[in-house]
Design a protein around this motif. Structure first.
Motif, PDB file in Angstrom:
ATOM      1  N   HIS A 156     -42.643  34.684 -12.564  1.00 40.49           N
ATOM      2  CA  HIS A 156     -43.666  35.676 -12.645  1.00 40.49           C
ATOM      3  C   HIS A 156     -43.333  36.370 -14.148  1.00 40.49           C
ATOM      4  CE1 HIS A 156     -46.533  38.638 -11.634  1.00 40.49           C
ATOM      5  NE2 HIS A 156     -45.813  39.693 -12.325  1.00 40.49           N
ATOM      6  N   GLU A 157     -43.990  36.118 -15.041  1.00 37.42           N
ATOM      7  CA  GLU A 157     -44.027  36.869 -16.229  1.00 37.42           C
ATOM      8  C   GLU A 157     -44.438  38.226 -16.390  1.00 37.42           C
ATOM      9  OE1 GLU A 157     -44.008  35.215 -20.732  1.00 37.42           O
ATOM     10  OE2 GLU A 157     -45.920  35.790 -20.163  1.00 37.42           O
ATOM     11  N   LEU A 158     -43.413  39.236 -16.728  1.00 32.75           N
ATOM     12  CA  LEU A 158     -43.901  40.639 -16.746  1.00 32.75           C
ATOM     13  C   LEU A 158     -44.511  41.007 -18.232  1.00 32.75           C
ATOM     14  CD1 LEU A 158     -40.909  42.286 -14.962  1.00 32.75           C
ATOM     15  CD2 LEU A 158     -43.356  41.829 -14.104  1.00 32.75           C
ATOM     16  N   ALA A 159     -43.903  40.365 -19.035  1.00 30.40           N
ATOM     17  CA  ALA A 159     -44.188  40.621 -20.593  1.00 30.40           C
ATOM     18  C   ALA A 159     -43.480  39.329 -21.472  1.00 30.40           C
ATOM     19  CB  ALA A 159     -43.585  41.981 -21.003  1.00 30.40           C
ATOM     20  N   PRO A 160     -43.712  39.144 -22.563  1.00 29.12           N
ATOM     21  CA  PRO A 160     -43.066  38.151 -23.414  1.00 29.12           C
ATOM     22  C   PRO A 160     -41.265  38.458 -23.305  1.00 29.12           C
ATOM     23  CG  PRO A 160     -44.997  38.940 -24.613  1.00 29.12           C
ATOM     24  CD  PRO A 160     -44.767  39.808 -23.314  1.00 29.12           C
ATOM     25  N   GLY A 161     -40.656  37.499 -22.763  1.00 34.58           N
ATOM     26  CA  GLY A 161     -39.176  37.740 -22.685  1.00 34.58           C
ATOM     27  C   GLY A 161     -38.775  38.443 -21.597  1.00 34.58           C
ATOM     28  N   LEU A 162     -39.506  38.641 -20.868  1.00 32.58           N
ATOM     29  CA  LEU A 162     -39.244  39.692 -19.532  1.00 32.58           C
ATOM     30  C   LEU A 162     -39.882  38.619 -18.221  1.00 32.58           C
ATOM     31  CD1 LEU A 162     -37.483  41.868 -18.417  1.00 32.58           C
ATOM     32  CD2 LEU A 162     -39.166  43.432 -18.762  1.00 32.58           C
ATOM     33  N   SER A 163     -38.904  38.357 -17.345  1.00 35.14           N
ATOM     34  CA  SER A 163     -39.812  37.644 -16.200  1.00 35.14           C
ATOM     35  C   SER A 163     -38.896  37.655 -14.804  1.00 35.14           C
ATOM     36  CB  SER A 163     -39.913  35.982 -16.694  1.00 35.14           C
ATOM     37  OG  SER A 163     -38.768  35.491 -16.980  1.00 35.14           O
ATOM     38  N   LEU A 164     -39.485  37.345 -13.759  1.00 40.95           N
ATOM     39  CA  LEU A 164     -39.041  37.058 -12.652  1.00 40.95           C
ATOM     40  C   LEU A 164     -39.071  35.774 -11.931  1.00 40.95           C
ATOM     41  CD1 LEU A 164     -40.432  40.115 -10.658  1.00 40.95           C
ATOM     42  CD2 LEU A 164     -38.444  40.252 -12.239  1.00 40.95           C
ATOM     43  N   HIS A 165     -37.749  35.354 -11.307  1.00 46.05           N
ATOM     44  CA  HIS A 165     -37.612  34.000 -10.819  1.00 46.05           C
ATOM     45  C   HIS A 165     -37.212  34.084  -9.553  1.00 46.05           C
ATOM     46  CE1 HIS A 165     -38.642  32.721 -15.026  1.00 46.05           C
ATOM     47  NE2 HIS A 165     -37.841  33.660 -15.329  1.00 46.05           N
ATOM     48  N   ARG A 166     -37.964  33.328  -8.455  1.00 48.69           N
ATOM     49  CA  ARG A 166     -37.511  33.019  -7.052  1.00 48.69           C
ATOM     50  C   ARG A 166     -36.482  31.816  -7.176  1.00 48.69           C
ATOM     51  NH1 ARG A 166     -40.808  30.439  -2.186  1.00 48.69           N
ATOM     52  NH2 ARG A 166     -39.032  30.409  -0.793  1.00 48.69           N
ATOM     53  N   VAL A 167     -35.297  32.144  -6.799  1.00 50.92           N
ATOM     54  CA  VAL A 167     -34.073  31.123  -6.745  1.00 50.92           C
ATOM     55  C   VAL A 167     -33.954  30.678  -5.120  1.00 50.92           C
ATOM     56  CG1 VAL A 167     -33.571  31.497  -9.032  1.00 50.92           C
ATOM     57  CG2 VAL A 167     -32.255  32.596  -7.077  1.00 50.92           C
ATOM     58  N   GLY A 168     -33.918  31.914  -4.347  1.00 52.14           N
ATOM     59  CA  GLY A 168     -33.551  31.637  -2.654  1.00 52.14           C
ATOM     60  C   GLY A 168     -32.023  31.764  -2.545  1.00 52.14           C
ATOM     61  N   GLY A 169     -31.578  31.590  -1.357  1.00 52.06           N
ATOM     62  CA  GLY A 169     -30.233  31.352  -1.097  1.00 52.06           C
ATOM     63  C   GLY A 169     -29.736  32.561  -0.127  1.00 52.06           C
ATOM     64  N   HIS A 170     -29.582  33.764  -0.902  1.00 49.52           N
ATOM     65  CA  HIS A 170     -29.182  34.826  -0.016  1.00 49.52           C
ATOM     66  C   HIS A 170     -30.457  35.345   0.908  1.00 49.52           C
ATOM     67  CE1 HIS A 170     -26.946  38.447   1.006  1.00 49.52           C
ATOM     68  NE2 HIS A 170     -27.676  39.538   0.234  1.00 49.52           N
ATOM     69  N   PHE A 171     -31.442  35.263   0.213  1.00 50.25           N
ATOM     70  CA  PHE A 171     -32.685  35.561   1.224  1.00 50.25           C
ATOM     71  C   PHE A 171     -33.872  34.385   0.802  1.00 50.25           C
ATOM     72  CE2 PHE A 171     -31.076  39.629   2.598  1.00 50.25           C
ATOM     73  CZ  PHE A 171     -31.980  40.146   3.449  1.00 50.25           C
ATOM     74  N   PRO A 172     -34.580  33.961   1.668  1.00 54.47           N
ATOM     75  CA  PRO A 172     -35.569  32.884   0.980  1.00 54.47           C
ATOM     76  C   PRO A 172     -36.458  33.434  -0.348  1.00 54.47           C
ATOM     77  CG  PRO A 172     -35.873  33.424   3.312  1.00 54.47           C
ATOM     78  CD  PRO A 172     -34.899  34.361   2.947  1.00 54.47           C
ATOM     79  N   GLY A 173     -36.619  34.838  -0.420  1.00 52.52           N
ATOM     80  CA  GLY A 173     -37.130  35.181  -1.575  1.00 52.52           C
ATOM     81  C   GLY A 173     -36.181  35.544  -2.647  1.00 52.52           C
ATOM     82  N   ALA A 174     -34.909  35.504  -2.509  1.00 54.62           N
ATOM     83  CA  ALA A 174     -33.990  36.280  -3.387  1.00 54.62           C
ATOM     84  C   ALA A 174     -34.175  35.556  -4.699  1.00 54.62           C
ATOM     85  CB  ALA A 174     -32.424  35.588  -3.200  1.00 54.62           C
ATOM     86  N   ALA A 175     -34.292  36.661  -5.627  1.00 53.47           N
ATOM     87  CA  ALA A 175     -34.707  36.617  -7.182  1.00 53.47           C
ATOM     88  C   ALA A 175     -33.703  37.037  -8.298  1.00 53.47           C
ATOM     89  CB  ALA A 175     -36.091  37.036  -7.153  1.00 53.47           C
ATOM     90  N   VAL A 176     -33.991  36.599  -9.488  1.00 54.88           N
ATOM     91  CA  VAL A 176     -33.343  37.128 -10.481  1.00 54.88           C
ATOM     92  C   VAL A 176     -34.347  37.647 -11.506  1.00 54.88           C
ATOM     93  CG1 VAL A 176     -31.400  35.636 -10.349  1.00 54.88           C
ATOM     94  CG2 VAL A 176     -33.357  34.812 -11.801  1.00 54.88           C
ATOM     95  N   ALA A 177     -33.783  38.265 -12.568  1.00 52.52           N
ATOM     96  CA  ALA A 177     -34.934  38.677 -13.554  1.00 52.52           C
ATOM     97  C   ALA A 177     -34.162  38.305 -14.868  1.00 52.52           C
ATOM     98  CB  ALA A 177     -34.958  40.359 -13.820  1.00 52.52           C
ATOM     99  N   LEU A 178     -34.973  37.789 -15.974  1.00 54.65           N
ATOM    100  CA  LEU A 178     -34.535  37.140 -17.144  1.00 54.65           C
ATOM    101  C   LEU A 178     -34.984  38.250 -18.165  1.00 54.65           C
ATOM    102  CD1 LEU A 178     -32.868  35.010 -18.493  1.00 54.65           C
ATOM    103  CD2 LEU A 178     -35.280  33.790 -18.628  1.00 54.65           C
ATOM    104  N   TRP A 179     -34.247  38.732 -18.931  1.00 54.79           N
ATOM    105  CA  TRP A 179     -34.411  39.548 -20.200  1.00 54.79           C
ATOM    106  C   TRP A 179     -34.078  38.653 -21.468  1.00 54.79           C
ATOM    107  CZ3 TRP A 179     -31.007  44.123 -21.737  1.00 54.79           C
ATOM    108  CH2 TRP A 179     -31.475  44.380 -23.056  1.00 54.79           C
ATOM    109  N   ALA A 180     -34.968  37.909 -21.915  1.00 51.52           N
ATOM    110  CA  ALA A 180     -34.444  37.188 -23.352  1.00 51.52           C
ATOM    111  C   ALA A 180     -33.927  38.110 -24.298  1.00 51.52           C
ATOM    112  CB  ALA A 180     -35.655  36.412 -23.592  1.00 51.52           C
TER     113      ALA A 180
END
Length: 271
Positions: A156-180
């Motif tokens: 899920h892109e919030l803005a250029p260079g700022l996005s959310l990504h589901r990777v799972g594991g800890h919870f099914p929807g566990a996610a990270v945020a990437l700030w380029a």
């Protein structure tokens, strides 16, 4: 009235409180030996609860509650020319911090890495007039609903260079945020404890439950590592101010290989 669980600080509708917080009753968390306790945000405010603001790097602020509320996560506020992301919001909110956030420009979203980090996300969303983004597989853990809540999945892109990504594991929807743009343009991964930067500052951990020490399978960790291998970052920041300042992408892959070797049985300290 908004109430929070005293153990995890996740918000609930005070007029429809469950007998016990479902997030804490789950095997990944815990309910105190003396039972469930609830706290009133207004009462906390009257008692002097407050938030602390710290500039972590250009474009990123860390926000913590003093004294600690619930799990006590450190929230990350990333602000870009397009707007801001409040990540892993605290289980408390105050007007002064809201005003300070708003001086940095529009807030694109309030979002959490997983349900333990929901905090008072809807309160933040209302105060900042921002959407509250919840990864769809984890929507069942919401203790409070709102028109502010929007479900997302995948990338899920919030803005250029700022996005959310589901990777799972800890919870099914566990996610990270990437700030380029973070780490001087080398990229910052806000990981919550989807992957957990360890005290050695050179490796990360992977667990289903951190307090109860429940591991993930080798297959799940391999999938997490493969998902993160597609993202570019040099620094990883967890949800308690813990970080690997540089070389983090390689550290994640190295840590995943080490984890898989141990749970697969490649090593035996008795031989």
């Amino acid at each position: 009235m908004v109430m929070i669980c005293a153990t995890c600080a996740v918000e609930y509708d005070g007029d429809a409180l469950p007998q016990v917080c479902p997030i804490c009753a789950d095997e990944r968390q815990w309910v105190p030996a003396d039972g469930q306790h609830w706290q009133d945000l207004d009462a906390l405010r009257a008692a002097g609860q407050h938030l602390v603001w710290a500039e972590a790097e250009p474009g990123r602020v860390e926000i913590t509650a003093e004294p600690k509320v619930g799990i006590g996560q450190t929230a990350q506020l990333v602000h870009t020319p397009a707007g801001s992301l409040l990540w892993d919001p605290p289980g408390y909110i105050d007007a002064g911090t809201v005003a300070r956030v708003r001086t940095l420009g529009p807030v694109l979203a309030v979002a959490a890495s997983h349900p333990h980090m929901f905090g008072v996300q809807t309160e933040w969303g209302e105060a900042l007039q921002a959407p509250v983004l919840v990864c769809e597989p984890d929507a069942r853990w919401l203790g409070r609903t709102s028109d502010r809540v929007q479900l997302w999945d995948g990338d899920h892109e919030l803005a250029p260079g700022l996005s959310l990504h589901r990777v799972g594991g800890h919870f099914p929807g566990a996610a990270v945020a990437l700030w380029a743009g973070g780490a001087g343009g080398r990229g910052v991964l806000l990981s919550g404890d989807t992957v957990f930067p360890n005290p050695d500052r050179s490796s990360v951990g992977f667990l289903r439950s951190y307090p109860n020490k429940i591991p993930l399978s080798a297959a799940v960790v391999e999938r997490i590592a493969a998902r993160l291998d597609s993202l570019e970052f040099d620094r990883v920041v967890g949800n308690f101010g813990n970080a690997i300042e540089s070389g983090a992408a390689a550290a994640v892959q190295r840590s995943a290989r080490r984890y898989v070797e141990w749970v697969r049985g490649d090593h035996d300290d008795d031989t």
